[in-house]
Design an enzyme around this catalytic site. Sequence first.
Site, mmCIF file in Angstrom:
data_model
loop_
_atom_site.group_PDB
_atom_site.id
_atom_site.type_symbol
_atom_site.label_atom_id
_atom_site.label_comp_id
_atom_site.label_asym_id
_atom_site.label_seq_id
_atom_site.Cartn_x
_atom_site.Cartn_y
_atom_site.Cartn_z
ATOM 1 N N GLU A 76 -4.118 5.817 -51.097
ATOM 2 C CA GLU A 76 -3.912 4.423 -51.468
ATOM 3 C C GLU A 76 -4.384 4.209 -52.887
ATOM 4 O O GLU A 76 -5.538 4.396 -53.223
ATOM 5 C CB GLU A 76 -4.629 3.496 -50.488
ATOM 6 C CG GLU A 76 -3.738 3.152 -49.330
ATOM 7 C CD GLU A 76 -4.252 1.964 -48.552
ATOM 8 O OE1 GLU A 76 -3.523 0.969 -48.472
ATOM 9 O OE2 GLU A 76 -5.370 2.038 -48.017
ATOM 10 N N TYR B 296 1.758 0.243 -37.785
ATOM 11 C CA TYR B 296 0.379 0.550 -37.392
ATOM 12 C C TYR B 296 -0.184 -0.538 -36.477
ATOM 13 O O TYR B 296 -0.419 -0.332 -35.295
ATOM 14 C CB TYR B 296 -0.530 0.693 -38.628
ATOM 15 C CG TYR B 296 -0.413 2.013 -39.388
ATOM 16 C CD1 TYR B 296 0.601 2.932 -39.130
ATOM 17 C CD2 TYR B 296 -1.326 2.328 -40.392
ATOM 18 C CE1 TYR B 296 0.695 4.125 -39.849
ATOM 19 C CE2 TYR B 296 -1.247 3.526 -41.110
ATOM 20 C CZ TYR B 296 -0.228 4.417 -40.826
ATOM 21 O OH TYR B 296 -0.146 5.587 -41.537
ATOM 22 N N SER B 297 -0.418 -1.744 -37.057
ATOM 23 C CA SER B 297 -1.110 -2.810 -36.316
ATOM 24 C C SER B 297 -0.306 -3.255 -35.095
ATOM 25 O O SER B 297 0.927 -3.193 -35.084
ATOM 26 C CB SER B 297 -1.319 -4.035 -37.207
ATOM 27 O OG SER B 297 -2.193 -3.732 -38.254
#
Lengths: 402, 361
Positions: free
Chosen positions: A247, A131-132
């Site tokens: 999550e 992702y990042s």
Amino acid sequence: MDLSYGPEYEAFRQEVRKFLAEHAELARGGGMGMGMGPPSDRAREWQQLLIERGYAARTIPREYGGYGGEPDLLKRVILDEEFARAGASPGVRGQGPDMLVPTLLEHGTEEQKRTWIGPTIRGEVVWCQGYSEPGSGSDLASLQTRAREEGADFLIDGQKIWTSSAHFADMMFCLVRTEPDAPKHAGISYVLIPMDTSGIEVSPLRTMTGGAEFNQVFLSGVRVPQANVVGRRGEGWKIANTTLKHERNMLGSSGQLEASLQRLVRLMERETEDGVRAIDNPIYRDRLLQLQARVLAARYHSMRLLTCNLRGDSAGVAGLVVKLTGCELSHQIAALALDVMGELGSLYRGSRHLRDGGAWQFQHMFSLGLIIGGGTAQIQKNIISERGLGMPREPKPKTELG
Amino acid sequence: MDFGLSEEQRLLAQTLGRYLEVSISPARVREIAASDEGHDAVTWRGAAELGMAGILVPEEYGGIGLGMLDAVVAAEAFGYHCAPVPFLSASMASVALAHGGSEEQKRVWLPRIARGDAGLGVAVGGHVSRREGAGIRARRRRLHGKALFAIDSTAAAGFLVATDDARVALVSRDAPGLSIEPLHTIDATRRFSELQLESVPVDGWLEGHEGLVDLLIDAGRVVLAADMLGASQRAFDLAVAYAGERKQFDRVIGSFQAVKHLCAEMAAELEPARSLLWYAAHAFDAVPEEASLVAAHAKAHLSEVGRFVVRTATEVHGGIGFTEECDAQLFFKRVGVARSLLGTPEQVRERAGVIQGWVAA
């Protein structure tokens, strides 16, 4: 208020307890070192046993290799409590089982589900999350890793960061910009990438703890079939966001905080200065008691959120504060532990006089990483105030990224 | 497994909230605060009709006989409206009488409390902290000494007084030798007095429960914590509302992260504290072995959270927050006084340490 679980669930708890006692040896050996390597044979054997009993992959349908049980939050909580109590490995966990699998169940094609879910929950395929990026942290949707079309394939170029497990993962689920002309959020796709594809280079990212809990992943001309997109092209942002609701920490389990506080109490009962125990020093003791109140608050808060969930009520703003408060509390517990050790608190791995193997220094640093990671404290405060309190959003800058 | 308010408790909060909304506006709070008595008899009577004054009074004595969690829900509403009513002393006296009172004491006092008539002030502070030579000695059914911060003293018909040897005595307001000197705190919505006792005859002892003083103080701490939660919640609500209206630099100030983040921090402090408080109330009735510990933690923690929230809510208001005209100051003061009443956070935490065996004898 009724804090008992009732006879049916107490019976379930006893069953779990008995199971863990019978398999104590495998339970302890069946761990998966945190970010350190793929699951061992023993860990996979343990996981297989857990799936058969419905203690892992509980709600994953049978046709994809799961146990096929009905969702039951209380059973989930009892399993967590009993596994923690027994010091038993919860089996194969991580971003594959916890994030990718629920995403595939919701958005994957039949073939994707059949190909990936079984091996993932059995620990045969390990995943990392792409992702990042170096230029896209809090503003994740500005990500620049790009896919060019070439026939039925994508050719992907870019760079990912904070990818734990990448150095031993088999696969990566990755956000990639596939539609360069679409607006920022609409140009992203969710792509599954085999990590042995040529053009992928993984290099460890050494953090302040001295360890390398994360990696950077460089992608140049990485060829992936377009069929590896989950959901539709350009819907990756939406898909990644629906995953967030899976999550598990949204329930705000406080078990780790409680255990950490217990360790701190033991440390303070042990550690002496001029013959006086740290816990007998009124200044340290008052700090300990302040933290104890917060840990108790976290404990009962998680019970309250669980109840909201069971009742089908929205927890509102109460549910949004957990990440912010929990990470901060973990950091503060470690900070007090360091302080009560005085100069000895500064010692680290390999030193004489080291306490608890340096775990407190590690927790002090790593928890700061957690305060920042997964949405910084400041992003959390935006979420709390905007979604929880209905406060106005920051006005958008005039120039939008393509 | 169910950790939360019941449907009835939510309804109670709603009903009482609506009643107080009408009965005790901020303007009315200021009016009462400026009066000598500092006590809103009309609102208290109305609350009594809703059952609130006798919420902890057993039904056989005219109350509605509910539990501490119900009392906490009510206390939060009284705090939210900064209500100048003697709910704290009524709760403490109900617990003391119900657990430690003789049959006759119960028959005399509990129905009065439940009706919202003049009840009992509570002078137990000397058991927590002694200053200015405070202390009460008992000799031959007479009391000598002084007690600071007798709670809800102006509207009381009598007092529960804790002696130095941890017994609880009932004393009439008009008993010979008793002088009642008002203490003026920053919060005029609660009234306190200094009791000076010179050979004051005891009307009766509350002897039916061992450790009654501690029980009484635990009850007071839980109710005060709830009052602080309510007062802080109101200050916070006022701040969020104001941040949504006030414009500077052509934007509502609530769109600035500097302001928004203050509000998020307040919410992040308030919500888990509320969960802790609920448990403290539950434990008071149902988990006796944990009750004192969590009562202490709830009181200390709500004091800390309360102080942070009322000062931050004031700051969000900017300059207007510092004026008398701004309602936030009412709650700033309500929390300011409750913080040290029945023990400062430091004192109460020390008590939590003692309970856990963490303090060397």
